[in-house]
Design an enzyme around this catalytic site. Sequence first.
Site, short mmCIF file in Angstrom:
data_model
loop_
_atom_site.label_atom_id
_atom_site.label_comp_id
_atom_site.label_asym_id
_atom_site.label_seq_id
_atom_site.Cartn_x
_atom_site.Cartn_y
_atom_site.Cartn_z
N ASP A 83 -21.52 13.38 24.70
CA ASP A 83 -22.18 13.79 25.94
C ASP A 83 -23.00 12.64 26.51
OD1 ASP A 83 -23.33 15.64 27.95
OD2 ASP A 83 -25.16 15.10 26.89
N ARG A 127 -20.68 10.07 34.29
CA ARG A 127 -20.72 11.01 35.43
C ARG A 127 -21.77 10.60 36.44
NH1 ARG A 127 -22.33 15.92 32.48
NH2 ARG A 127 -22.53 16.84 34.54
N SER A 151 -22.43 20.01 28.93
CA SER A 151 -23.32 18.91 28.56
C SER A 151 -24.62 19.47 27.94
CB SER A 151 -23.63 18.08 29.81
OG SER A 151 -24.73 17.25 29.61
N HIS A 192 -34.56 25.69 26.47
CA HIS A 192 -34.18 24.52 27.28
C HIS A 192 -34.49 24.79 28.73
CE1 HIS A 192 -31.91 21.01 28.55
NE2 HIS A 192 -31.48 21.77 29.55
N LYS A 245 -25.68 19.82 23.39
CA LYS A 245 -26.89 19.33 22.70
C LYS A 245 -27.63 20.49 22.02
CE LYS A 245 -27.71 17.28 26.56
NZ LYS A 245 -27.60 16.44 27.73
N1 URA Z 1 -28.70 17.90 32.11
C1 URA Z 1 -27.80 17.59 31.14
O1 URA Z 1 -28.15 17.45 29.97
N2 URA Z 1 -26.51 17.44 31.50
C2 URA Z 1 -26.08 17.59 32.77
O2 URA Z 1 -24.91 17.45 33.01
C3 URA Z 1 -27.02 17.91 33.76
C4 URA Z 1 -28.34 18.07 33.40
#
Ligand code: URA
Length: 443
Positions: free
Chosen positions: A161, A168, A183, A82, A187
Amino acid sequence: MRMYDLIEKKKHGVALTREEIFEMISLYTDEKIPDYQMSALMMAIYFNGMTDEETFTLTEAMAKSGDTVDLSRFGDRSVDKHSTGGVGDKTTLIVAPIVAAAGGIVAKMSGRGLGHTGGTVDKLESFPGFCTSLTPEEFADQSERVGLAVIGQSADLAPADKKLYALRDVTATVDSLPLIASSIMSKKLAAGTRSIVLDVKCGSGAFMRTPEDATRLAETMVRIGIANGRNTAAVITNMDIPLGHAIGNAMEVTEAIEVLRGGGPDDLRTVCLTLATRMIALSCQNSIEDAEAIAKDCLYSGKAYQKFCRWIEAQGGDASYAKDPTLFGIAAHVGEVCAEDDLYIASCNAEMIGTAAMILGAGRQTKDSVIDPRAGIHLLKKPGDRVKKGEVIARLFTERKDTLDAAASTVRSALTFSESAVEAQPLIYAIIDGNTVRSKEDA
Ligand code: URA
């Protein structure tokens, strides 16, 4: 559970219990908690933070809020990477085939670009026919057959999320470390791989502007991964300057192919080999030294390039473009940004270069904007390079001629110059894994 009580607790810095966090996430996913109460809680978390225990639980609850992918049959070999997002970041296109050629199984969900940052899915869709939406069965089957599959984010993955992130975004609570870490990792956990390598970008084009902030985020995510039984490591990499020379979808694919064929820019190759080494070490259980040698062999022998061609074909893409990237073509309109004096380039603000590429049509201003695969920027010169008056620093490509002036002026504003030579910035700031990660208290 009353949401009011949770807000009151967090307002006073009292930790929430596991039961409270799980129930809150479940109710919010089912739309039984209104956004105004969740916003208040997010703001209380922004100011008072979360303990590691709370952060781990929040991540787990969000990961379990929807579908989860079962890759258990691949054991440690299933591996994901990621990136926290950057400009010119085409590393997945290079790293994934290297790792697959080494025997890892790269089963990955990637995002689309938004704003100044690009997305792997958009880059892959530069190949005519490339399909980024496979069924779960097709995804697992291709991962096994080819060792590599990359698809778009499923809407059913970590839906809590998705809702929380949108909230947010409009309540000024994105930049909270436990919320960002949970967050991202929710995932990754839901996507099911046993091994996870995080590329945490740091600098003007990244979420995290300083190595200290990037390190704190990386350490939190590594602790979350390990607490959830995943082999996890993070590499903190420079995003003060765009990575490589190409920014824009088909141009980035072309640059990735250059690296896979043994050429391409040094900075891009170094970051890719570092990430691939860590992914191979975790997924194939090799020492770092062995993993590094394997990564280099897969790249320089052409095995990774062959794997790349096979991957593009497996997902319906026209692999003749991988063999002859000139087929991508060149955009109809080309502009130039030239040096106004004999000087050294001192800095090149990555966010502004990303914004200029977006203006040209390479990125999205809103979620619904349509991407132009051939739009983008080729940075011929980068910080540390000496330029002569009139020499081309950047070439701009677009199908929309009216965007050239605004993009060129944004590129000019991104650059600073110096009369004396400038010192190169570090490319890799730190590597954090299970052996080196500090506890929250020591960090
Ligand atoms: N990327 C994400 O998936 N979540 C966040 O909170 C910030 C960047």
